[in-house]
Design an enzyme around this catalytic site. Structure first.
Site, PDB file in Angstrom:
ATOM      1  N   GLU A 196       0.849  -1.196   0.000  1.00  0.00           N
ATOM      2  CA  GLU A 196       0.000   0.000   0.000  1.00  0.00           C
ATOM      3  C   GLU A 196       0.880   1.241   0.000  1.00  0.00           C
ATOM      4  OE1 GLU A 196      -1.617   0.593   4.346  1.00  0.00           O
ATOM      5  OE2 GLU A 196      -1.274  -1.540   4.045  1.00  0.00           O
ATOM      6  N   LYS A 206       2.772   4.620   1.027  1.00  0.00           N
ATOM      7  CA  LYS A 206       3.232   5.213   2.278  1.00  0.00           C
ATOM      8  C   LYS A 206       2.921   6.704   2.176  1.00  0.00           C
ATOM      9  CE  LYS A 206       7.186   5.448   5.380  1.00  0.00           C
ATOM     10  NZ  LYS A 206       7.194   6.896   5.608  1.00  0.00           N
ATOM     11  N   ASP A 231       2.586  10.516   2.744  1.00  0.00           N
ATOM     12  CA  ASP A 231       3.541  11.464   3.295  1.00  0.00           C
ATOM     13  C   ASP A 231       2.799  12.575   4.034  1.00  0.00           C
ATOM     14  OD1 ASP A 231       6.018  12.342   3.853  1.00  0.00           O
ATOM     15  OD2 ASP A 231       6.439  13.195   1.889  1.00  0.00           O
ATOM     16  N   TYR A 238      -5.139   3.194   8.210  1.00  0.00           N
ATOM     17  CA  TYR A 238      -4.566   1.962   7.666  1.00  0.00           C
ATOM     18  C   TYR A 238      -4.234   0.902   8.699  1.00  0.00           C
ATOM     19  CZ  TYR A 238      -0.568   4.989   8.701  1.00  0.00           C
ATOM     20  OH  TYR A 238       0.294   5.844   9.299  1.00  0.00           O
ATOM     21  N   LYS A 257      11.297   2.924   0.599  1.00  0.00           N
ATOM     22  CA  LYS A 257      11.358   4.363   0.306  1.00  0.00           C
ATOM     23  C   LYS A 257      11.687   4.601  -1.153  1.00  0.00           C
ATOM     24  CE  LYS A 257      11.504   6.407   4.571  1.00  0.00           C
ATOM     25  NZ  LYS A 257      11.155   7.698   5.047  1.00  0.00           N
ATOM     26  N   CYS A 262      15.735  49.666  -6.766  1.00  0.00           N
ATOM     27  CA  CYS A 262      15.144  48.691  -7.681  1.00  0.00           C
ATOM     28  C   CYS A 262      16.140  48.341  -8.788  1.00  0.00           C
ATOM     29  CB  CYS A 262      13.873  49.275  -8.283  1.00  0.00           C
ATOM     30  SG  CYS A 262      13.196  48.257  -9.590  1.00  0.00           S
ATOM     31  N   CYS A 276      14.461  49.891 -12.184  1.00  0.00           N
ATOM     32  CA  CYS A 276      14.226  51.319 -12.450  1.00  0.00           C
ATOM     33  C   CYS A 276      15.005  52.231 -11.506  1.00  0.00           C
ATOM     34  CB  CYS A 276      12.732  51.635 -12.372  1.00  0.00           C
ATOM     35  SG  CYS A 276      12.099  51.622 -10.688  1.00  0.00           S
ATOM     36  N   CYS A 306       9.499  47.973  -4.823  1.00  0.00           N
ATOM     37  CA  CYS A 306       9.684  49.150  -5.652  1.00  0.00           C
ATOM     38  C   CYS A 306       8.297  49.769  -5.790  1.00  0.00           C
ATOM     39  CB  CYS A 306      10.219  48.741  -7.027  1.00  0.00           C
ATOM     40  SG  CYS A 306      10.111  50.062  -8.240  1.00  0.00           S
ATOM     41  N   CYS A 357       7.382  51.325 -13.063  1.00  0.00           N
ATOM     42  CA  CYS A 357       8.602  50.518 -13.140  1.00  0.00           C
ATOM     43  C   CYS A 357       8.440  49.476 -14.246  1.00  0.00           C
ATOM     44  CB  CYS A 357       8.830  49.845 -11.793  1.00  0.00           C
ATOM     45  SG  CYS A 357      10.119  48.597 -11.824  1.00  0.00           S
TER      46      CYS A 357
END
Ligand code: AMP
Ligand code: ZN
Length: 697
Positions: free
Chosen positions: A135, A137, A139, A248, A343, A437, A440, A455, A460
């Protein structure tokens, strides 16, 4: 639990409840029937992913139950569907001992590991071949649930394996976890069930987007998001995370009498039982096979589908199917001998931080982007990674030249997990933030409550370009043939200078450019033309107003006919829309008070951009065209009730006293509004009684 017959019965009962909107009244006799109906539809939606009614229909039934329970609080049961909602502010999570310790799993990384494990299991059991289950795993964050007398009484985190944190109020927010299940039908008085709480990829992405919208660095993976969400102390926030639960394993059962004869003999049957009781289990994904070679084949098959799954998995779990054999194999102090995790290849990799570039986004936010030594992770090569803001760089302790660990889970954007300061050799350099910036040269600013530098030069160039890119993007106006690369090219050549410029493209010049043939030009023309009639919510979203994501844009579109209606709305009026809070309203308001923006929208309209608006019912009533404002405390009505009555009759509520006001309704202890109104001729100052007469109530 929901046999075909039962489901049929509940579905036809649903119809009855919906069709006889006024007729079928909730009373004590059919109260439990209404609850069962709601539970059934929650199960269809959250566990089966196969809803039978619309959200609206569900809400209608839910409201019915809620209204009744408000009038009869003594009849509320702990497992009533209404008990999930309501805001609980949790003080702390009490420590609780697990009935059976929560062990971790032994890990394996290749065929050899699995074969060794299988060999040992065969030795201990004396069998030639063992039946295994395979089944996913999941996460996420592991959880232990306890049901007593059919009711969910506790949800506990793993903690140190012996003692975990009681997070029950947060578990109530997870709709795929039933608040009750008919365990008594199997003489089960108490049961401890183990599983995983997770957040699916879609919801994770949405959540990360909302973080980034606020200038907060996104989370590295759905596992952190799930674990973090379970520890939030405000249940209303937990609910919004849309967590899911997969169960599970059953770790403990207390029977009242002797268990009924159909004792469960295998893991796969145990999952089936849980599924029948309404739980979400890996039942659909589960494979039962004989021998370790078949296990290996299943794992290979599954890994291929890994990216298609709606949730993240980091491997597979292999379990001995026979429960008696599980017992015989027993456990070490760390993990059971009857199960092992396989894994998948890590989606992490090490690299080196080479340099940092500063990019200007469409809202002016300056984001540092790390250029790293290219490295393959999760099937793609990563060479640049956003490092979000100054604070983040400090927190992760990043320096130019550092060795770094990066992660890319699923289709999530890659992130730096950590730097490795221990391996520095003294040549590393500090990351220095610019004060102006990069595009500009305007001085950058940082608001006190924010983490990002911005900015603020609205013209700009870098911002204008990003705004155009956002405008044409998939979720916005979706002008496919234009795309980011072309926008950049045309912008550089001055063919597009601003958003309206998209609709004034000089195709003759484009024709003379390399890579643009007849076909691609006609595609481009067609795509641009088509976008003129996108739905209104797309136009709203495409403007890139801060805090206005797709959902908010959809909400707003429901309330207006024309984009420029927003120009006339006050923040208070905007805040009446669901999901529009102070911050969002202020941002929309500011956008539509800016003359440049209004000119742009008018120009778009002139160029033929006529989005499809939902035909709203225009409210015509006896108060239409009239404006109202309340002051002081009303005695026989609630303020919001009175306001919505005005709106129902076609009137409008104003936010303050001005010459536009027709009626000021004064309650008890009317204050400064009254004084102000007296000074303006033409405002009618009336009492609550007069107001009621006006509405003939
Ligand atoms: P690890 O945390 O890497 O040691 O892996 C062990 C954990 O995997 C368990 O404690 C569970 O929380 C989790 N897990 C995820 N899916 C399953 C599954 N299908 N069966 C058992 N454990 C699982
Ligand atoms: Zn700039």
């Amino acid at each position: 639990m929901y046999t075909k017959e039962k489901a049929k019965g509940l579905q036809s009962a649903t119809k009855e409840w919906l069709e006889h909107k006024e007729g079928l009244i909730v009373h004590t006799n059919n109260l439990e029937n209404l609850r069962d109906i709601l539970r059934f539809h929650e199960h269809r939606y959250y566990v089966e992913n196969d809803p039978l009614i619309s959200d609206f229909e569900y809400d209608t039934l839910y409201k019915k139950l809620e209204t009744f329970e408000k009038e009869h609080p003594e009849l509320i049961t702990k497992d009533s569907p209404t008990q999930r909602v309501g805001v609980t502010l949790i003080k702390d999570f009490p420590k609780t001992r697990h009935l059976v310790p929560m062990l971790s799993l032994e890990n394996s990384y290749n065929e050899e590991d699995l074969k060794d494990w299988d060999r040992k299991a065969k030795e201990i059991s004396g069998l030639d071949e063992i039946e295994y289950t395979v089944e996913p795993k999941f996460d996420g964050a592991s959880i232990s649930l306890i049901y007593e007398n059919n009711l969910l009484v506790r949800g506990v985190t793993r903690g140190d394996g012996e003692i975990g944190d009681d997070i029950t109020p947060n578990i109530f927010q997870i709709k795929s976890i039933p608040l009750s299940a008919p365990f008594d039908s199997k003489n089960i008085q108490q049961i401890e069930i183990r599983g995983e709480i997770l957040i699916n990829k879609d919801n994770f992405k949405k959540y990360n987007n909302s973080l980034m919208e606020e200038g907060i660095p996104p989370l590295a993976n759905p596992r952190n998001a799930a674990a973090g969400s379970l520890r939030i102390k405000d249940t209303s926030i937990v609910r919004k995370r849309n967590l899911e639960g997969f169960l599970y394993h059953v770790s403990y059962i207390l029977n009242v009498h002797e268990p009924k004869n159909e004792t469960i003999l295998t893991h796969s049957d145990m999952l089936k039982m849980l599924q029948e009781f309404g739980f979400r289990t890996p039942q659909h994904e589960l494979k039962v096979v004989k021998g370790i070679n078949a296990v290996i084949r299943e794992i290979e098959e599954f890994e291929k589908q890994r990216d298609q799954l709606p949730y993240e998995i980091d491997g597979m779990v292999i379990k001995v199917n026979n429960l008696e054999l599980q017992e015989k194999l027993g456990m070490t102090s760390h993990h059971p001998r009857w199960a092992i995790a396989f894994k998948f290849k890590a989606r992490q990799a090490t690299s080196k931080l080479l340099s940092v570039e500063f990019q200007v986004g469409r809202t002016g936010a300056v984001t540092p982007v790390a250029k790293i030594q290219p490295v393959a992770v999760g099937g793609v090569t990563v060479s640049s990674i956003s490092v979000h803001n100054e604070e983040y760089i400090k927190e992760k302790d990043l320096m130019l030249g550092d060795a770094i660990l990066i992660e890319r889970s699923g289709d999530v954007i890659p992130q730096i997990v950590k730097s490795m300061p221990d391996s520095r050799d003294g040549h590393e350099k500090k990351i220095v933030f610019p004060t102006e910036c990069p595009a500009c040269h305007h001085t950058l600013y940082k608001a006190q409550e924010e983490a990002v530098w911005r900015c603020v030069n609205i013209n700009c160039k870098a911002q204008v370009l990003e705004r155009i890119i956002h405008f044409v993007s998939k979720d916005a106006m979706d002008i496919k043939s234009l795309g980011e690369a072309n926008v950049r090219k045309f912008f550089e050549m001055n063919l597009i200078k601003d958003i309206p410029g998209i609709y004034e493209l000089d195709f003759d010049t484009i024709k003379s450019m390399d890579g643009f043939g007849e076909k691609s030009i006609s595609n481009l023309r067609e795509a641009i033309d088509k976008s003129k009639h996108q739905p209104l919510h797309r136009l709203i979203y495409s403007l890139g107003i801060r805090y206005v994501g797709e959902t908010t844009a959809k909400t707003i579109a429901q309330h207006i006919h024309h984009i420029l209606d927003l120009q006339k709305m006050t923040s208070e009026e905007l805040m009446k829309m669901e999901d529009v809070g102070v911050k969002v309203a202020a941002s929309i308001h500011a956008f539509f008070q800016n003359d440049d923006n209004i000119q742009m929208l008018k120009k778009l309209e002139h160029l033929g951009i006529e989005p499809e608006a939902k035909q709203l019912e225009k409210i015509e009533g006896d108060l239409s065209g009239q404006t109202f404002l309340f002051t002081g405390t009303l005695t026989s009505l609630k303020r919001n009730e009175a306001e919505s009555m005005v709106e129902k009759h076609g009137g409008k509520i104003l936010s303050g006293v001005s010459s536009k006001l027709n009626y000021l309704i004064t309650g008890e202890d009317a204050g400064s509004k009254l004084e102000k109104a007296r000074k303006i001729p033409g405002i009618k100052i009336i009492s609550e009684e007069d107001f009621k007469k006006l509405l003939s109530i």
